[in-house]
Scaffold this motif. Sequence first.
Motif, mmCIF file in Angstrom:
data_model
loop_
_atom_site.group_PDB
_atom_site.id
_atom_site.type_symbol
_atom_site.label_atom_id
_atom_site.label_comp_id
_atom_site.label_asym_id
_atom_site.label_seq_id
_atom_site.Cartn_x
_atom_site.Cartn_y
_atom_site.Cartn_z
ATOM 1 N N ASN A 92 0.847 -1.184 0.000
ATOM 2 C CA ASN A 92 0.000 0.000 0.000
ATOM 3 C C ASN A 92 0.885 1.237 0.000
ATOM 4 O OD1 ASN A 92 -1.782 2.190 1.600
ATOM 5 N ND2 ASN A 92 -3.125 0.763 0.517
ATOM 6 N N SER A 142 -4.368 6.399 -1.855
ATOM 7 C CA SER A 142 -3.213 5.509 -1.927
ATOM 8 C C SER A 142 -3.344 4.612 -3.152
ATOM 9 C CB SER A 142 -3.079 4.667 -0.656
ATOM 10 O OG SER A 142 -4.203 3.829 -0.496
ATOM 11 N N GLN A 190 -2.514 0.662 -4.473
ATOM 12 C CA GLN A 190 -2.217 -0.659 -3.929
ATOM 13 C C GLN A 190 -2.069 -1.691 -5.053
ATOM 14 O OE1 GLN A 190 -3.810 -2.050 -0.086
ATOM 15 N NE2 GLN A 190 -4.718 -3.771 -1.196
#
Length: 229
Positions: A70, A78, A80
């Motif tokens: 992440n 974010s 991932q």
Amino acid sequence: MKKLFLGLALTAGTLAFAQESTTVNTSPLKKDVQPVRFGVKAGGNSAYFSAQKFGMNSQKLGFHAGAFVNLPVSKQFSIQPEVLYNQMGARDVISNSPIENGNVKVQDKVTMNYISVPLMVQMRPMDKFYVEAGPEFSYFINGKNKGDVTRTTTTGGITTTTTQSHSEDIDKDQINKFNFGLGLGLGYDITNNIGINARYTNSLTKIDKSRPATENNNRVFQLGLNYKF
């Protein structure tokens, strides 16, 4: 399978080294950004083919498992990337073929195994809850058809029905090796380390090379747990 889990272990080790080697940015603009974290995840899949009607009879149960990292870019967003062993397929895949004085019905459960690389963009409207969306790139490893062949014939007014079970590997030459899809999901962090995630992925590329893509691609629901180190 051993090579897959060895690769996942090497990936996790590399991410751990990268995390330890990263210099913390103390800029005031970055003070609210969470650190880079890596983890593992696993859970169940419920998959079917686009040509089928959605329902309990068409759902093929399987699983997914793998590793992720992440990468926060702000307090709310974010990225991932993940590497997963991912089972797709379908149940009650039915075909009918006419024969002299009768019909042959094939009813299969199809299991298809992929290595999938989702790339999710996550947005957090609140600290523990997030929504996510992004592409998923998959590579077909192998698969199996398992089911029954029912032959029905009518001769002299007498109908005869015979059923025979079968199981065979999927012919890789008929299957597109690469599968591209779009995923949409949400998740919740139960603790700082443990979370739950649900995701739906709709594939856009066809499975069988000989059939149109609109009636010939994967659909899969995923529900699982993740653990961040």
